[in-house]
Design an enzyme around this catalytic site. Sequence first.
Site, PDB file in Angstrom:
ATOM      1  N   TYR A  45       0.847  -1.204   0.000  1.00  0.00           N
ATOM      2  CA  TYR A  45       0.000   0.000   0.000  1.00  0.00           C
ATOM      3  C   TYR A  45       0.882   1.253   0.000  1.00  0.00           C
ATOM      4  O   TYR A  45       0.481   2.314  -0.481  1.00  0.00           O
ATOM      5  CB  TYR A  45      -0.974  -0.019   1.184  1.00  0.00           C
TER       6      TYR A  45
ATOM      7  N   LYS B 175      -3.620   8.348   3.214  1.00  0.00           N
ATOM      8  CA  LYS B 175      -4.937   8.070   3.812  1.00  0.00           C
ATOM      9  C   LYS B 175      -4.956   8.489   5.293  1.00  0.00           C
ATOM     10  O   LYS B 175      -5.997   8.886   5.812  1.00  0.00           O
ATOM     11  CB  LYS B 175      -5.299   6.595   3.663  1.00  0.00           C
TER      12      LYS B 175
HETATM   13  P1  NAD Z   1     -11.623   3.937  -9.217  1.00  0.00           P
HETATM   14  O1  NAD Z   1     -10.439   3.829 -10.094  1.00  0.00           O
HETATM   15  O2  NAD Z   1     -12.892   3.389  -9.714  1.00  0.00           O
HETATM   16  O3  NAD Z   1     -11.851   5.434  -8.737  1.00  0.00           O
HETATM   17  C1  NAD Z   1     -10.792   6.336  -8.522  1.00  0.00           C
HETATM   18  C2  NAD Z   1     -11.263   7.655  -9.059  1.00  0.00           C
HETATM   19  O4  NAD Z   1     -10.297   8.678  -8.801  1.00  0.00           O
HETATM   20  C3  NAD Z   1     -11.504   7.626 -10.569  1.00  0.00           C
HETATM   21  O5  NAD Z   1     -12.830   7.983 -10.850  1.00  0.00           O
HETATM   22  C4  NAD Z   1     -10.556   8.693 -11.085  1.00  0.00           C
HETATM   23  O6  NAD Z   1     -11.077   9.405 -12.173  1.00  0.00           O
HETATM   24  C5  NAD Z   1     -10.432   9.598  -9.862  1.00  0.00           C
HETATM   25  N1  NAD Z   1      -9.306  10.514  -9.968  1.00  0.00           N
HETATM   26  C6  NAD Z   1      -7.978  10.216 -10.035  1.00  0.00           C
HETATM   27  N2  NAD Z   1      -7.263  11.342 -10.218  1.00  0.00           N
HETATM   28  C7  NAD Z   1      -8.171  12.374 -10.255  1.00  0.00           C
HETATM   29  C8  NAD Z   1      -8.065  13.768 -10.437  1.00  0.00           C
HETATM   30  N3  NAD Z   1      -6.880  14.379 -10.648  1.00  0.00           N
HETATM   31  N4  NAD Z   1      -9.198  14.531 -10.425  1.00  0.00           N
HETATM   32  C9  NAD Z   1     -10.404  13.942 -10.241  1.00  0.00           C
HETATM   33  N5  NAD Z   1     -10.569  12.616 -10.083  1.00  0.00           N
HETATM   34  C10 NAD Z   1      -9.459  11.845 -10.093  1.00  0.00           C
HETATM   35  O7  NAD Z   1     -11.181   3.201  -7.843  1.00  0.00           O
HETATM   36  P2  NAD Z   1     -11.915   3.057  -6.423  1.00  0.00           P
HETATM   37  O8  NAD Z   1     -11.248   1.901  -5.776  1.00  0.00           O
HETATM   38  O9  NAD Z   1     -13.385   3.084  -6.584  1.00  0.00           O
HETATM   39  O10 NAD Z   1     -11.415   4.364  -5.646  1.00  0.00           O
HETATM   40  C11 NAD Z   1     -12.283   5.250  -4.980  1.00  0.00           C
HETATM   41  C12 NAD Z   1     -11.752   5.585  -3.588  1.00  0.00           C
HETATM   42  O11 NAD Z   1     -11.826   4.412  -2.775  1.00  0.00           O
HETATM   43  C13 NAD Z   1     -10.301   6.023  -3.543  1.00  0.00           C
HETATM   44  O12 NAD Z   1     -10.185   7.059  -2.568  1.00  0.00           O
HETATM   45  C14 NAD Z   1      -9.586   4.777  -3.048  1.00  0.00           C
HETATM   46  O13 NAD Z   1      -8.356   5.073  -2.401  1.00  0.00           O
HETATM   47  C15 NAD Z   1     -10.616   4.268  -2.072  1.00  0.00           C
HETATM   48  N6  NAD Z   1     -10.482   2.878  -1.628  1.00  0.00           N
HETATM   49  C16 NAD Z   1     -10.419   1.868  -2.520  1.00  0.00           C
HETATM   50  C17 NAD Z   1     -10.325   0.565  -2.070  1.00  0.00           C
HETATM   51  C18 NAD Z   1     -10.232  -0.579  -3.038  1.00  0.00           C
HETATM   52  O14 NAD Z   1      -9.804  -1.668  -2.622  1.00  0.00           O
HETATM   53  N7  NAD Z   1     -10.626  -0.421  -4.286  1.00  0.00           N
HETATM   54  C19 NAD Z   1     -10.311   0.288  -0.687  1.00  0.00           C
HETATM   55  C20 NAD Z   1     -10.390   1.358   0.204  1.00  0.00           C
HETATM   56  C21 NAD Z   1     -10.479   2.644  -0.269  1.00  0.00           C
END
Ligand code: NAD
Length: 268
Positions: free
Chosen positions: A169, A176
């Site tokens: 990570y 985070k």
């Molecule tokens: P995802 O790739 O579907 O979404 C990530 C989003 O971030 C995308 O829509 C992308 O366009 C956006 N993004 C990146 N750079 C950007 C910018 N400069 N301006 C505007 N938007 C931008 O992936 P996800 O897993 O749905 O991620 C969503 C959130 O969930 C994130 O904060 C991620 O850290 C968090 N998260 C994910 C997981 C997992 O296992 N997938 C677990 C815990 C937390």
Amino acid sequence: MAGDARPMGAGTPPVVDLRGKRGLILGIANQQSIAAGCARIFAQAGAELAVTYLNDKAEPFVRAVAEPLGAALILPCDVRAPGQLEAVFARITASWGRLDFLLHAIAFAPREDLHGRVTDCSAAGFTVAMDVSCHSFIRMAHLAEPLMPAGGALLAVSFYGSERVVEHYNLMGPVKAALESSVRYIAAELGPKGIRVNALSPGPIRTRAASGIDRFDELMARAAAEAPEHHLAEIEDVGNLAAFLASDAARRITGTIIPVDGGQHLMA
Ligand code: NAD
């Protein structure tokens, strides 16, 4: 009905009532995005939605999620592009005049920094990761405050790599941690205005962003094995928590980081 174990989705009655509420969602990339799962539950619960897409390439994938949900506004927003986040809020002000909730579900770190040790992280990589994944939430809170004169809800998405060292990570751990601390400080600052601030903390979910993390499949397998429920959260599970936190039913809940991970966070 007793014993009714229908899967979530079409036909499932909304758990909470968001009718009459208007919400902004940043972070839909495609149907698999956590923000897409949240958007579907928000819409099921009756909310009116504004959503954003990162760029022209992403727009059709975001429209495919947002249009069937009847999203009122579908706007471009790269938080790194000067003025774009401000333009989204200007449009919401012009169209709605107020906002009830927002979901920040965006994160980014340059690949070479994300795949290296925190010890070796570059200043430039750290700055970009913090800007996109944390400071943009602070900016959103700042822009939302005047649109929430009667209160509202701000939501961010974190991961337990913020407090425990999760292999691979890397840089996103400190990022985070900063996001979660920002949630607590903003909750304290905006509490007197009735604006609640919380973070959802899902276990690993296969998404576009997750595919950038080295050996993510191993992380998922380990999480599923460790979690007492032996099931990983799905995006609609995160959506149900998000909808609850956005609703008036959560009116005394603020400053929290709530896991949605089948209980994995309990395990040593
Ligand atoms: P995802 O790739 O579907 O979404 C990530 C989003 O971030 C995308 O829509 C992308 O366009 C956006 N993004 C990146 N750079 C950007 C910018 N400069 N301006 C505007 N938007 C931008 O992936 P996800 O897993 O749905 O991620 C969503 C959130 O969930 C994130 O904060 C991620 O850290 C968090 N998260 C994910 C997981 C997992 O296992 N997938 C677990 C815990 C937390």
